[in-house]
Scaffold this motif. Structure first.
Motif, mmCIF file in Angstrom:
data_model
loop_
_atom_site.group_PDB
_atom_site.id
_atom_site.type_symbol
_atom_site.label_atom_id
_atom_site.label_comp_id
_atom_site.label_asym_id
_atom_site.label_seq_id
_atom_site.Cartn_x
_atom_site.Cartn_y
_atom_site.Cartn_z
ATOM 1 N N TRP A 1 42.461 39.016 36.475
ATOM 2 C CA TRP A 1 42.355 39.812 37.626
ATOM 3 C C TRP A 1 41.854 41.078 36.923
ATOM 4 O O TRP A 1 40.832 41.832 37.323
ATOM 5 C CB TRP A 1 43.487 40.292 38.325
ATOM 6 C CG TRP A 1 43.193 41.230 39.176
ATOM 7 C CD1 TRP A 1 42.978 41.091 40.697
ATOM 8 C CD2 TRP A 1 43.241 42.663 39.089
ATOM 9 N NE1 TRP A 1 42.536 42.242 41.174
ATOM 10 C CE2 TRP A 1 42.990 43.473 40.415
ATOM 11 C CE3 TRP A 1 43.713 43.860 38.399
ATOM 12 C CZ2 TRP A 1 42.798 44.894 40.637
ATOM 13 C CZ3 TRP A 1 43.684 44.819 38.290
ATOM 14 C CH2 TRP A 1 43.136 45.497 39.243
ATOM 15 N N ASN B 1 43.428 39.627 48.937
ATOM 16 C CA ASN B 1 42.393 39.567 47.928
ATOM 17 C C ASN B 1 41.510 38.324 47.894
ATOM 18 O O ASN B 1 40.266 38.459 48.392
ATOM 19 C CB ASN B 1 42.739 39.600 46.438
ATOM 20 C CG ASN B 1 41.574 40.454 45.666
ATOM 21 O OD1 ASN B 1 41.102 41.333 46.092
ATOM 22 N ND2 ASN B 1 41.626 39.878 44.235
ATOM 23 N N GLU C 1 49.596 40.276 48.594
ATOM 24 C CA GLU C 1 48.509 40.892 47.650
ATOM 25 C C GLU C 1 47.506 39.969 47.352
ATOM 26 O O GLU C 1 46.449 40.157 47.471
ATOM 27 C CB GLU C 1 49.399 41.310 46.495
ATOM 28 C CG GLU C 1 48.196 41.964 45.300
ATOM 29 C CD GLU C 1 49.289 41.958 44.039
ATOM 30 O OE1 GLU C 1 48.751 42.973 43.310
ATOM 31 O OE2 GLU C 1 49.984 41.324 43.705
ATOM 32 N N GLY C 2 47.991 38.486 46.999
ATOM 33 C CA GLY C 2 46.975 37.487 46.469
ATOM 34 C C GLY C 2 46.277 36.963 47.869
ATOM 35 O O GLY C 2 44.818 36.752 47.912
ATOM 36 N N TYR D 1 45.150 36.109 43.477
ATOM 37 C CA TYR D 1 44.755 37.309 43.207
ATOM 38 C C TYR D 1 43.673 37.357 42.134
ATOM 39 O O TYR D 1 42.543 38.032 42.334
ATOM 40 C CB TYR D 1 46.067 38.202 42.895
ATOM 41 C CG TYR D 1 45.684 39.593 42.871
ATOM 42 C CD1 TYR D 1 45.245 40.371 44.010
ATOM 43 C CD2 TYR D 1 46.021 40.512 41.643
ATOM 44 C CE1 TYR D 1 45.026 41.710 44.035
ATOM 45 C CE2 TYR D 1 45.911 41.963 41.713
ATOM 46 C CZ TYR D 1 45.584 42.485 42.805
ATOM 47 O OH TYR D 1 45.444 43.970 42.558
#
Length: 390
Positions: free
Chosen positions: A57, A195, A191-192, A119
């Protein structure tokens, strides 16, 4: 603000330079598993999924700002290693750790690690348009939805065996409670997923993001204290634990960002409100030197009197975000003071990168400079976020 923005640009390069010059495993591929407190490399150490996903990332995100080909090459290296060594092609999972030669070590599916891999893969797809990276990310998302989602009571379970059977020890680390549903895993699943949604506009994925944000709203954000609740059993009975100042302030801005990805206006307004309230109570954890304490145990009224590297980095983004929402300069002043603390006590000016942290007497905590949990993601992301926001 311009001097701080410039400081962030310089610090980002310092961090990236450390990882690109010290962590490459030229013998076995990928990256070295551990560099210890004394900056000594441990070339035979196990390699962790979370570390590798966060490297992927970080360098993918950094390349979007710099277009530095070396950063692209490191992101490419991280993707290749994850694809070849961490990704379980049969069970569509991620090994928790691999041996130095790339063979599986701990084969459990820790959902937290799958979230971070999604992510990282999504960020890599932004720079590479490599369909294989996107396909693996989608497969991992589908594995989480198939195996980890609690379709009866909501939320996600923590961990499984390699072939998705139940597992007795679901803990992310030794310090965690062995409970089936945790704030930390939900935060990093969403969050992942968020994204991934930026590069794969799938309606079911969007609905999953909204569902997780609603679960976090309902279960994990304490509307009385504005701190996060950390551990629950499968029936959503809380196991009271510490206040984690770093997770509070990370969630403050990150959940708002996830809401913004969905473009759901009501959700966005809710999480903007929560961002400000959570940031306000994070003030409880800030010492007079500007550093953010690690944790507080309200049951025992005891401060865990350490200042770790990553909560300082998350504080920068959380407080700049609160400043952007309110235009109150006091939030920026907190960032300036914390940056002074970090420069004085956390940066390793001899070897590069950041120390793990300090105790209340400013003694260094003698833990990894790089390893399973000591990754470039928190501090590099904070630099990048401030470069974009200021």
């Amino acid at each position: 603000m311009e001097p701080l923005k410039n400081d962030m640009k310089i610090e980002l390069q310092r961090i990236l330079n450390y990882w690109s010059t010290n962590m490459i495993d030229k013998t076995n591929g990928g990256f070295i598993g551990t560099i210890d407190y004394n900056n000594i490399k441990h070339p035979k150490a196990l390699k962790g999924a979370v570390l590798n996903a966060r490297i992927l990332w970080t360098f993918s995100a950094a390349y979007q700002l710099s277009e530095n080909e070396n950063e692209y090459a490191i992101a490419q290296r991280a993707f290749k290693y994850i694809k070849e060594c961490f990704y379980d092609t049969v069970n569509k999972g991620i090994y928790w750790s691999v041996n130095v030669d790339g063979t599986p070590s701990d084969t459990k599916n820790q959902i937290y690690a799958l979230g971070f891999t999604i992510y990282g893969l999504s960020e890599y797809y932004k720079i590479s348009q490599d369909q294989e990276a996107l396909d693996i990310a989608i497969n991992l998302y589908k594995s989480i939805q198939t195996h980890s989602l609690d379709t009866k009571k909501g939320g996600y379970f923590e961990a499984y065996t390699q072939d998705w059977e139940e597992i007795s020890d679901m803990r992310l680390s030794d310090k965690d409670a062995n409970e089936k549903k945790t704030m930390n895993t939900h935060l990093h699943i969403v969050e992942g997923f968020a994204n991934l949604y930026l590069v794969w506009k799938n309606e079911e994925l969007k609905n999953a993001i909204i569902d997780i944000l609603n679960i976090i709203d309902e279960k994990f954000i304490d509307k009385n204290t504005w701190h996060l609740k950390l551990f629950f059993n499968e029936d959503w009975v809380e196991k009271p634990d510490v206040i984690s100042y770093g997770h509070d302030i990370e969630a403050a801005w990150l959940l708002q960002w996830c809401a913004e990805v969905t473009k759901d206006s009501a959700l966005i307004e809710n999480f903007k409100h929560y961002a400000i309230e959570i940031t306000k109570v994070t003030n409880e954890g800030i010492d007079k030197d500007g550093g953010l304490w690690y944790e507080y145990n309200p049951q025992e009224k005891q401060l865990i009197a350490e200042k770790h590297w990553w909560p300082q980095a998350e504080l920068w983004i959380g407080y700049v975000n609160a400043y952007q929402l309110t235009n109150h300069k006091a939030y920026l002043d907190v960032v300036y003071k914390n940056w002074s603390f970090v420069k004085q006590y956390i940066l390793d000016n001899k070897y590069g990168e950041w120390f793990w942290g300090v105790d209340d007497k400013y003694n260094y905590i003698e833990k990894d400079k790089a390893g399973f949990w000591k990754c470039p993601y928190h501090n590099a992301r904070a630099c990048m976020e401030l470069m974009k926001r200021l």
